[in-house]
Design an enzyme around this catalytic site. Structure first.
Site, PDB file in Angstrom:
ATOM      1  NE  ARG A  35     145.196  82.598  13.055  1.00  0.00           N
ATOM      2  CZ  ARG A  35     144.414  82.928  14.056  1.00  0.00           C
ATOM      3  NH1 ARG A  35     143.493  83.842  13.909  1.00  0.00           N
ATOM      4  NH2 ARG A  35     144.536  82.339  15.227  1.00  0.00           N
ATOM      5  NE  ARG A  44     155.671  77.929  14.658  1.00  0.00           N
ATOM      6  CZ  ARG A  44     154.631  78.627  15.095  1.00  0.00           C
ATOM      7  NH1 ARG A  44     153.797  78.106  15.935  1.00  0.00           N
ATOM      8  NH2 ARG A  44     154.426  79.848  14.664  1.00  0.00           N
ATOM      9  CG  ASP A  59     150.728  80.338  18.437  1.00  0.00           C
ATOM     10  OD1 ASP A  59     150.967  81.484  18.008  1.00  0.00           O
ATOM     11  OD2 ASP A  59     150.662  79.345  17.700  1.00  0.00           O
ATOM     12  NE  ARG A  83     153.920  85.165  16.821  1.00  0.00           N
ATOM     13  CZ  ARG A  83     153.101  84.103  16.825  1.00  0.00           C
ATOM     14  NH1 ARG A  83     152.202  83.935  17.781  1.00  0.00           N
ATOM     15  NH2 ARG A  83     153.165  83.214  15.867  1.00  0.00           N
ATOM     16  N   GLY A  91     142.290  82.623   7.116  1.00  0.00           N
ATOM     17  CA  GLY A  91     143.506  83.431   7.125  1.00  0.00           C
ATOM     18  C   GLY A  91     143.415  84.698   7.953  1.00  0.00           C
ATOM     19  CG  ASP A 142     151.110  73.227  16.404  1.00  0.00           C
ATOM     20  OD1 ASP A 142     150.855  72.223  17.095  1.00  0.00           O
ATOM     21  OD2 ASP A 142     150.271  74.104  16.162  1.00  0.00           O
TER      22      ASP A 142
HETATM   23  P1  AMP Z   1     146.899  77.434  16.692  1.00  0.00           P
HETATM   24  O1  AMP Z   1     146.318  76.270  17.430  1.00  0.00           O
HETATM   25  O2  AMP Z   1     146.126  78.711  16.822  1.00  0.00           O
HETATM   26  O3  AMP Z   1     148.323  77.629  17.015  1.00  0.00           O
HETATM   27  O4  AMP Z   1     146.799  77.091  15.129  1.00  0.00           O
HETATM   28  C1  AMP Z   1     146.987  75.823  14.609  1.00  0.00           C
HETATM   29  C2  AMP Z   1     147.085  75.866  13.120  1.00  0.00           C
HETATM   30  O5  AMP Z   1     145.894  76.405  12.529  1.00  0.00           O
HETATM   31  C3  AMP Z   1     148.222  76.700  12.562  1.00  0.00           C
HETATM   32  O6  AMP Z   1     148.696  76.025  11.455  1.00  0.00           O
HETATM   33  C4  AMP Z   1     147.537  77.994  12.190  1.00  0.00           C
HETATM   34  O7  AMP Z   1     148.239  78.689  11.191  1.00  0.00           O
HETATM   35  C5  AMP Z   1     146.205  77.482  11.680  1.00  0.00           C
HETATM   36  N1  AMP Z   1     145.125  78.498  11.758  1.00  0.00           N
HETATM   37  C6  AMP Z   1     144.515  78.948  12.887  1.00  0.00           C
HETATM   38  N2  AMP Z   1     143.565  79.842  12.559  1.00  0.00           N
HETATM   39  C7  AMP Z   1     143.554  79.970  11.214  1.00  0.00           C
HETATM   40  C8  AMP Z   1     142.797  80.736  10.268  1.00  0.00           C
HETATM   41  N3  AMP Z   1     141.828  81.559  10.658  1.00  0.00           N
HETATM   42  N4  AMP Z   1     143.099  80.604   8.959  1.00  0.00           N
HETATM   43  C9  AMP Z   1     144.060  79.777   8.550  1.00  0.00           C
HETATM   44  N5  AMP Z   1     144.801  79.026   9.383  1.00  0.00           N
HETATM   45  C10 AMP Z   1     144.565  79.112  10.697  1.00  0.00           C
HETATM   46 MG    MG Z   2     150.097  77.915  16.757  1.00  0.00          MG
END
Ligand code: AMP
Ligand code: MG
Length: 493
Positions: A95, A185, A264, A178, A128, A254
């Protein structure tokens, strides 16, 4: 996408130029009714951009992703990651988009990145989108970390999209712009290793060395020196977190940068009462990413990085592994050094070598046993040194245990040449009065979601000077009242 805006940023997109295979060119999903909610003027100035130009409709259109500015080359970045210990070979920006890189006024290359800008080829099941609340929260906590002197990505702006986001309830959507030293990463290396192999890993490592750890080039084994430099940056970063009671909450590979910046701000939060087992994230049932586990988890994530770099360390697998293990095993000592240096500064102890070694651990044990607020206690120590022990003693249900500790502490300080007032002054520069208190943050976000940004702006102002006690801000320094209850945070907001 509409026509290009007048030049706001002078982009130079090295990531796209040099790292083919690690991104997908992509465009943001247009936002129906953009409205600027927060603009970081200080950061705009640092980037050499006129804040008024960003505030104007053309500027907001860039910040929300409705206009691709001249020179930008938006891409969704590819990365893999160990999430709660399980390997996911293809995560990536689901997203978010890297808009491009700009040079700040000091000549440093910085990423401009949009979060919440629509589905990408990496979106998997996600929508997204990002809601206003969590994006404002990321903005405020990032600014707090910056003001506390902890390396961090920062928000340049949050723009409401006018779109709706379906979560437990329907929420207003937002895009956060950001700014980061880069978005490379540990998971980026894992993606390169698993999908492409050593050639791309080498290219990525060369890129990361040039951008973040340039001194490694001069070492006999540049890739090993690079790894060592990342290990050191992370040891320093995590010690910085621990010294202010910050809990990241989702230390997946990540979410660990190669630059050493915090990234994050999802389920993160600051601890109130000291307890190493503190966890806020609603999905962290086992306490994997609890406060006290963070150094260990960082080291484990660095082991995942090392695995991707082994072929670059040495042609002989055994030699490569031995070299990597040596560096990895230096993490605890490096961490302890940063932590102990920071803790001694918090206590005003100048000569760590000659200090009462148990002073730190004994104080922490007392805080734990009596559920004392971590931030308030350290801040109150300077008053005790100035002759007023009441603020510190009041934090303890049984102050006699604190008194006994404080006698030892004062004895330690009396052996130092410095004047106690000077020591107290120095302590006030490292022990914050104000941190993002969970109840304050929730109140500010609830008001913002209802259309009143006043409390959010006040909170930002408070957090921007965490070490300067200001009259009238007493409520911001206090821990949550018992009625606030147990605090829960969420991933993937
Ligand atoms: P995070 O744990 O928030 O760092 O996210 C982990 C993964 O999930 C990353 O690949 C993000 O891009 C994906 N992600 C989190 N929220 C969304 C969303 N609402 N739509 C699409 N991808 C998401
Ligand atoms: Mg992340």
């Amino acid at each position: 996408m509409s026509v290009a805006a007048p030049l706001l940023f002078a982009f130079d997109n090295s990531y796209v130029r040099e790292l083919e295979g690690l991104y997908e060119p992509w465009q943001a999903t247009p936002a129906p009714a953009p409205r600027l909610l927060a603009l970081n003027e200080e950061l705009a100035t640092e980037l050499g951009v006129d804040a008024d130009a960003l505030r104007a409709p053309d500027g907001v259109a860039v910040l929300v992703g409705n206009t691709t500015p001249d020179g930008a080359s938006p891409v969704a970045q590819a990365y893999a990651g160990h999430q709660f210990g399980g390997f996911v070979p293809r995560l990536g920006d689901g997203r978010a988009l890297l808009l491009g890189e700009v040079f700040d006024v000091e000549g440093r290359r910085r990423d401009l990145h949009l979060k919440g800008s629509g589905r990408t080829p990496f979106a998997r099941g996600g929508d997204g989108k990002a809601p206003v609340g969590p994006m404002l929260r990321e903005y405020a906590i990032g600014e707090a970390m910056h003001a506390l002197g902890i390396p961090t990505t920062r928000a340049l702006a949050v723009v409401a999209t006018g779109d709706h986001v379906a979560r437990d309830t329907v929420l207003p959507g937002a895009v956060l712009t950001r700014v980061a030293a880069s978005h490379v990463r540990v998971g980026t290396f894992q993606y390169a290793a698993v999908h492409n192999g050593p050639t791309l890993v080498r290219r990525l490592a060369d890129y990361a060395i040039a951008r973040h750890h340039p001194h490694a080039v001069e070492a006999e084994n540049p890739y090993l020196a690079f790894f060592e430099s990342v290990v050191d940056a992370q040891a320093s970063l995590v010690a910085g977190w621990m010294l202010v009671g910050f809990i990241h909450g989702v230390m997946n590979t990540d979410n660990m940068t190669i630059s050493g910046e915090t990234i994050d701000y999802g389920p993160c939060a600051f601890m109130d009462a000291f307890d190493p087992a503190t966890v806020f994230s609603s999905i962290d049932h086992g306490g994997r990413y609890a406060y006290g586990n963070q150094p260990r988890i960082a080291q484990r994530n660095l082991a995942r990085l090392a695995e991707t770099l082994l072929p670059l360390f040495h042609v002989e697998a055994d030699t490569a592994l031995a070299a990597a293990t040596d560096v990895l095993q230096s993490f605890p000592d490096r961490y302890d050094e940063y932590w102990s240096r920071g803790m001694h500064a918090k206590l005003g102890v100048a000569d760590a070598q000659r200090s009462d070694g148990a002073l730190i651990d004994d104080l922490l044990a007392l805080l734990h046993a009596q559920s004392v607020d971590f931030t308030s206690c350290f801040r109150s120590l300077s008053s005790a040194l100035r002759g007023d022990a009441a603020p510190a003693r009041l934090l303890f249900a049984e102050p006699s245990a604190f008194d006994a500790w404080a006698d030892r502490w004062r004895a330690q300080l009396s052996s130092q040449a410095s004047d106690p007032r000077a020591i107290a002054e120095a302590m006030d520069r490292v022990n914050p009065v104000y941190i993002p208190r969970n109840h304050q943050m929730e109140e500010a976000l609830a008001a913002a979601s209802a259309g009143d940004l006043g409390p959010f702006r006040r909170l930002l102002d408070v957090l921007s000077q965490p070490f300067d006690e200001r009259p009238g801000l007493e409520l911001y320094a206090a821990p949550a009242p018992p009625s606030f209850g147990a605090y829960r945070t969420f991933c993937g907001t």
